[in-house]
Design an enzyme around this catalytic site. Structure first.
Site, mmCIF file in Angstrom:
data_model
loop_
_atom_site.group_PDB
_atom_site.id
_atom_site.type_symbol
_atom_site.label_atom_id
_atom_site.label_comp_id
_atom_site.label_asym_id
_atom_site.label_seq_id
_atom_site.Cartn_x
_atom_site.Cartn_y
_atom_site.Cartn_z
ATOM 1 C CB CYS A 239 2.480 3.727 0.555
ATOM 2 S SG CYS A 239 3.890 4.748 1.043
ATOM 3 C CG HIS B 240 -8.705 9.100 -5.036
ATOM 4 N ND1 HIS B 240 -8.410 10.315 -4.470
ATOM 5 C CD2 HIS B 240 -7.700 8.854 -5.918
ATOM 6 C CE1 HIS B 240 -7.279 10.787 -4.980
ATOM 7 N NE2 HIS B 240 -6.827 9.913 -5.868
ATOM 8 C CG HIS C 129 -3.328 -15.346 6.713
ATOM 9 N ND1 HIS C 129 -2.711 -15.871 7.833
ATOM 10 C CD2 HIS C 129 -3.726 -16.416 5.964
ATOM 11 C CE1 HIS C 129 -2.718 -17.191 7.754
ATOM 12 N NE2 HIS C 129 -3.333 -17.538 6.638
ATOM 13 C CG HIS D 195 1.531 0.667 3.806
ATOM 14 N ND1 HIS D 195 2.748 0.338 3.253
ATOM 15 C CD2 HIS D 195 1.582 2.000 4.081
ATOM 16 C CE1 HIS D 195 3.510 1.422 3.197
ATOM 17 N NE2 HIS D 195 2.826 2.434 3.689
ATOM 18 C CG HIS E 107 12.174 -5.210 13.818
ATOM 19 N ND1 HIS E 107 13.139 -6.167 13.549
ATOM 20 C CD2 HIS E 107 12.581 -4.585 14.953
ATOM 21 C CE1 HIS E 107 14.084 -6.122 14.464
ATOM 22 N NE2 HIS E 107 13.773 -5.168 15.333
ATOM 23 C CG ASN F 21 6.905 2.987 4.547
ATOM 24 O OD1 ASN F 21 6.615 2.325 3.553
ATOM 25 N ND2 ASN F 21 6.242 4.072 4.902
#
Length: 459
Positions: A220, A299, A350, A354, A383, A387
């Site tokens: 993702c 990572h 802002h 994710h 909402h 995802n």
């Protein structure tokens, strides 16, 4: 939380020290040159002439000195990294006919799993607390009872998403396909032959010398990995444009087995995608929306638990799916700690976190001590769209723009997590106050957001 920030502050001091050491010559020379220039400007013409006469420079010395100055100035400016501008981007809005209200999805699960009501009930409880609304969408293959995934169906979904967002991007930016120098497509699960990037090249008849890349299995956070790759390429290819396309194909993602750790993907992941135009051309600076300031990749794959916390595998019955570990949030917290150590205590207007799930947003809001408004874009994206994997951060950025909140000079922090385990983040600076978009995925619904999201839905 206090220990996290103390660790960040200590490592940030070390980071600043390293930066000072690496640029000590610049910091040393600039005050000297500025002082010399101010002194010269304060002298009269006669005084300057007298100083010049007293130096007794001959022509050869003058030319040699001039060439030396020009050489070092050229090296300095060529060694500076090229600015990378985000000209514009587009997000995919699925057709309304692909909508999967909670009641519909639960009914599909019941009809597809008649022999195992316990796993259906488990998924129903997840949906109740998921934070997803009734307008999220799935690909048509997943709307059948039972779902009918296939390679051809995956290609059809890929073509719909990729071509839609690229068409929108070309229309918004006015760029010609012949002017696209770099193409990067990322999609984790679906990696056909020919690749998705080749699919795009074939559709738009892109140049034969285009630099194309297809990233798979990156999870993702892959959109920011693609942005990083584009940034590196734009450093060595002057006067170039790059298109990054981020998506996750949902057709093959449905898990029909009984492992609880593997059914979460059925409840959270939905259709989505985004296309982003990046440029290092000075001519694009004035029309671009944002400039990339920082991009940090962390990572944790060297750790076995982190490596396996999001893992594609077969269950005991040989049914393929993606398993999500119960240690996921703990591992995400450790990855975040390492990542923000590098970013340092910067101030942001802002946040685009994710939209991996309600738990992900809750945990980051707590660890970063963010307000409800700071995470509003993430919660509302979850909402409305679910995802959408790597593209979710672009729906969130578009939410902020659609609310009319993006002002010139604002800094935006995008944070994403992915399998491996990775935490990647990017910092953008807004180049101009963004007018409320007249298109995009939020156009027909932004007026009713933000909405109140129940802790437990009645299903």
């Amino acid at each position: 939380m206090a220990s996290l920030y103390n660790s960040v502050k200590l490592k940030y001091i070390k980071h600043c020290y390293q930066y000072l050491v690496n640029h000590i010559l610049t910091f040393f020379l600039i005050p000297i040159l500025m002082g010399f220039l101010i002194k010269i400007l304060s002298l009269g013409p006669d005084q300057i002439y007298e100083i010049g006469s007293s130096l007794h420079f001959d022509l050869l010395q003058f030319l040699g000195s001039s060439l030396m100055i020009i050489f070092f100035a050229t090296v300095y400016f060529m060694s500076k990294p090229r600015s990378v501008y985000l000209v514009d981007y587009a997000c995919f809005k699925p057709p309304a006919s692909y909508r999967v209200p909670h009641a519909t999805l639960v009914e599909h699960l019941r009809l597809s799993n008649k022999d195992n009501p316990e796993i259906v009930e488990f998924q129903r409880r997840i949906l109740q607390r998921s934070g997803l609304g009734d307008e999220t969408c799935l690909a048509p293959a997943n709307l059948y009872i039972p779902p009918t995934p296939s390679l051809e169906a995956s290609r059809v979904e890929a073509e719909l998403i990729l071509f839609s967002v690229i068409d929108d991007l070309l229309k918004k930016t006015g760029i010609k396909t012949k002017d696209i120098d770099i193409l990067i497509v990322n999609c984790s699960i679906v990696s056909p032959t020919p690749s998705l990037s080749a699919m795009v090249i074939n559709k738009y008849k892109l140049r034969s010398n285009i630099k194309s890349f297809n990233l798979s299995g990156m999870g993702c956070s892959a959109s920011l990995i693609s942005i990083d790759l584009a940034r590196e390429l734009l450093q060595v290819h002057p006067n170039s444009c790059a298109i990054v396309v981020s998506t996750e194909i949902t057709t093959p993602n449905y898990y029909s087995g009984n492992e609880r750790s593997m059914v979460l993907i059925n409840c959270l992941f939905r259709m989505g995608g985004a296309a982003i135009l990046l440029s290092n051309k000075k001519a694009d600076r004035s029309r671009s929306k944002y400039q990339l300031l920082h991009l940090v990749r962390t990572h944790k794959g060297a750790d076995d638990k982190a490596y396996r916390c999001i893992h594609e595998q077969e269950d005991t019955q040989g049914i393929q799916g993606v398993s999500l570990s119960k240690d996921l949030m703990l591992i995400a917290g450790e990855a975040l700690k390492s990542n923000i150590t590098t970013i340092g205590p910067l101030a942001f207007e802002h946040f685009c976190i994710h939209a991996g799930g309600r738990g992900v947003i809750d945990e980051l809001q707590k660890k970063l001590q963010l307000s409800a408004k700071d995470v509003e874009a993430s919660r509302m994206t979850l909402h409305r769209f679910g995802n959408t994997s790597s593209s979710s951060i672009w729906y969130e950025m578009n939410y902020i723009e659609s609310k009319g909140r993006m002002k010139k000079g604002d800094r935006i922090w995008q944070i994403a997590f992915g399998s491996g385990f990775k935490c990647n983040s990017a910092v953008w600076k807004c180049n101009r106050t963004i007018t409320t978009p007249t298109d995009g995925p939020w156009l027909d619904c932004i007026g009713r957001y933000p909405v109140s999201i129940s802790q437990v839905l009645d299903l």
